[in-house]
Design an enzyme around this catalytic site. Structure first.
Site, PDB file in Angstrom:
ATOM      1  N   VAL A 264       0.811  -1.220   0.000  1.00 16.37           N
ATOM      2  CA  VAL A 264       0.000   0.000   0.000  1.00 16.37           C
ATOM      3  C   VAL A 264       0.843   1.267   0.000  1.00 16.37           C
ATOM      4  CG1 VAL A 264      -1.993  -1.099   1.087  1.00 16.37           C
ATOM      5  CG2 VAL A 264      -0.226  -0.024   2.525  1.00 16.37           C
ATOM      6  N   ASN A 290      -7.073  -2.231   6.114  1.00 17.65           N
ATOM      7  CA  ASN A 290      -6.610  -2.888   7.327  1.00 17.65           C
ATOM      8  C   ASN A 290      -5.094  -2.932   7.462  1.00 17.65           C
ATOM      9  OD1 ASN A 290      -6.761  -5.009   9.612  1.00 17.65           O
ATOM     10  ND2 ASN A 290      -5.667  -6.103   7.995  1.00 17.65           N
ATOM     11  N   SER A 342      -7.404   2.326  16.089  1.00 17.43           N
ATOM     12  CA  SER A 342      -7.001   1.587  17.286  1.00 17.43           C
ATOM     13  C   SER A 342      -7.420   2.382  18.518  1.00 17.43           C
ATOM     14  CB  SER A 342      -5.484   1.388  17.294  1.00 17.43           C
ATOM     15  OG  SER A 342      -5.033   0.925  18.555  1.00 17.43           O
ATOM     16  N   TYR A 356       2.833   5.403  15.892  1.00 16.49           N
ATOM     17  CA  TYR A 356       1.657   4.561  15.661  1.00 16.49           C
ATOM     18  C   TYR A 356       0.397   5.246  16.167  1.00 16.49           C
ATOM     19  CZ  TYR A 356      -1.554   0.583  16.090  1.00 16.49           C
ATOM     20  OH  TYR A 356      -2.638  -0.249  16.009  1.00 16.49           O
ATOM     21  N   ALA A 358      -0.105   8.357  16.648  1.00 14.84           N
ATOM     22  CA  ALA A 358      -0.392   9.530  15.820  1.00 14.84           C
ATOM     23  C   ALA A 358      -1.050   9.130  14.503  1.00 14.84           C
ATOM     24  CB  ALA A 358       0.898  10.308  15.563  1.00 14.84           C
ATOM     25  N   LYS A 360      -2.780   6.384  13.864  1.00 12.04           N
ATOM     26  CA  LYS A 360      -4.123   5.865  14.107  1.00 12.04           C
ATOM     27  C   LYS A 360      -5.102   6.967  14.499  1.00 12.04           C
ATOM     28  CE  LYS A 360      -3.516   1.583  13.005  1.00 12.04           C
ATOM     29  NZ  LYS A 360      -4.174   1.051  11.790  1.00 12.04           N
ATOM     30  N   ILE A 389      -6.293  -7.376  20.853  1.00  8.21           N
ATOM     31  CA  ILE A 389      -6.742  -8.486  20.009  1.00  8.21           C
ATOM     32  C   ILE A 389      -5.592  -9.478  19.842  1.00  8.21           C
ATOM     33  CG2 ILE A 389      -7.788  -9.119  17.795  1.00  8.21           C
ATOM     34  CD1 ILE A 389      -9.496  -7.213  19.508  1.00  8.21           C
TER      35      ILE A 389
END
Length: 455
Positions: A264, A290, A342, A356, A358, A360, A389
């Site tokens: 991506v 995702n 998240s 991470y 930031a 999300k 999870i």
């Protein structure tokens, strides 16, 4: 005069009925034939020769037991000599190598001649109007045409023998649903001893979902959830082996799926993959963004490159996929987009994962902005903020909690357990469904009550 005409007609009928069938022919080919007779051993022979699973043998045997309790029908105005069912051989197959022919070049020329005489050319380039053919000779399928082309539209077309092995759940779901074993004497007999035939499955109103990062974890669970709901699933990932395995698992279960390698961070590759999917099946109905990473990096080690890499995947990667898919969604009259954020981006930060958190948090802004811009085009955009999870990411000792830490987290989650990928996948499926038709711009925390129970 009348008597003479009637006599001439009677003579013509007698001559016609007594004439040898001149359109018939015999193909002289070496065969393996089961000995005459009808009993459980016959059925077990057929099933073993077809290399069927145990459940298929049991289905045959139950049909045979049902047939034994039935009486042969005595139809009015139909006269034929008694049929000695014990004198019939119920299986015959051309002798060949263990593996079925992989191309027409491997098929016995006499078989090809037989189909030519019947007016059924098997070479696809000769087929008129794109007609698909499953050629069955005695008890085996010889060749099935246009399988790949039909598969692109979500249609499964193959011999029954292959379907039993490749799509067992689908066969079990529908076997005997049109003409039940109990329908009549000959239906029960055929159910017990049939040896092959054509299998066609055409999904009703098939929709297409494209999922990024679908090779493992939440993406994998989401792929299976949509497949079970009847979607054609486009599995994409940088993890080629894992992504291909997910697509194959879906197809073995009777679903429709294909894998495309997708990084991506590449605009060109994202555009190409989505364009290819749209060319084969039209607009994407649901896009699930995702793909993401969550590398542990202390602030004093957080270089521009590491920051940019996380944003390039976790946020900009979503924008690339959305930007490529939305035009066709608009033309089709709408669609659904689900982006994975998240709880680390919704409610609190994550130690040594500032990049991470930031990124999300940025996903939330992306969802809200897109929802407003695309609502008039009937394209809904929502997000999910998963809690703890059980994924490879969460189980990583280097970048996350690890096994022990994840188990400890369950103690302060109100529902008493960490989540499973399926818990997230089912909510994604809901957001894509008509049940969520009036929802857009929302980011839902799916965390077992963690945020309301602890923070």
């Amino acid at each position: 005069m009348t008597n003479n005409v009637e006599a001439e007609i009677a003579d013509d009928i007698d001559d016609f009925v007594g004439r040898q069938y001149d359109a018939g022919f015999v193909t002289d080919i070496e065969q393996e034939t089961a000995p005459p007779g009808l009993n459980e051993d016959t059925i077990r022979f057929i099933s073993a020769r077809k290399e069927e699973p145990e459940w298929m043998l049991e289905w045959r045997l139950k049909a045979y037991q049902r047939w034994l309790k039935m009486r042969e029908p005595n139809w009015a105005h139909v006269n034929y000599p008694p049929i000695d069912l014990q004198a019939i051989s119920y299986f015959a197959a051309p002798k060949s190598d263990k593996d079925r022919p992989q191309s027409l070049d491997e098929v016995d020329p006499k078989l090809l001649e037989t189909y030519e005489k019947l007016g059924i050319p098997l070479e696809e380039q000769k087929m008129l109007a794109g007609v698909a053919v499953d050629a069955v000779f005695d008890s085996v399928s010889v060749h099935t045409t246009f399988r790949d082309k039909l598969a692109e539209a979500g249609v499964i077309f193959c011999s029954f023998s292959e379907a039993v092995k490749e799509y067992p759940e689908l066969v079990q779901r529908y076997l005997g649903s049109v003409v039940p074993v109990s329908d009549n004497y000959y239906a029960a007999l055929n159910s017990a001893v049939f040896s092959d035939g054509s299998f066609v499955y055409i999904p009703k109103d098939t929709k297409t979902v494209l999922i990024t990062g679908a090779g493992i974890g939440i993406g994998k669970a989401t792929a299976h959830a949509f497949a079970k709901d009847g979607y054609r699933v486009i599995v994409t990932d940088v993890l080629a082996d894992e992504g291909k395995a997910v697509a194959e698992d879906i197809k073995r279960a009777g679903g429709s799926a294909e894998f495309h390698a997708l990084d991506v961070t590449s605009t060109d590759q994202t555009n190409d993959v989505i364009a290819a999917v749209e060319a084969s099946s039209g607009a994407i109905d649901t896009l699930v963004c995702n793909a993401g990473i969550a590398h542990k990096v202390p602030l004093d080690e957080l270089t521009d490159e590491k920051w940019d890499h996380t944003f390039d995947i976790d946020l900009k990667g979503m924008m690339r996929a959305v930007r490529a898919a939305v035009p066709k969604m608009k033309e089709a009259g709408g669609g659904s987009i689900v982006c994975l954020s998240s709880i680390m981006g919704v409610a609190y930060g994550w130690d040594e994962h500032v990049h991470y958190s930031a990124a999300k948090s940025g996903v939330i802004g992306l969802v809200r902005g897109l929802a407003v811009e695309l609502a008039a085009s009937s394209v809904r955009v929502n997000g999910i903020a998963p809690g703890y999870i059980r994924t490879a990411q969460a189980l990583s000792e280097v970048h996350s909690l690890g096994h022990v830490g994840l188990q400890a987290a369950a103690e302060f989650i109100p529902m008493g357990r960490v989540g499973e990928p399926d818990d997230i996948a089912d909510v994604i499926l809901f957001l894509a469904s008509k049940a969520a038709r009036y929802m857009t711009g929302q980011v839902i925390a799916v965390d077992g009550g963690l945020l309301v129970g602890r923070y």
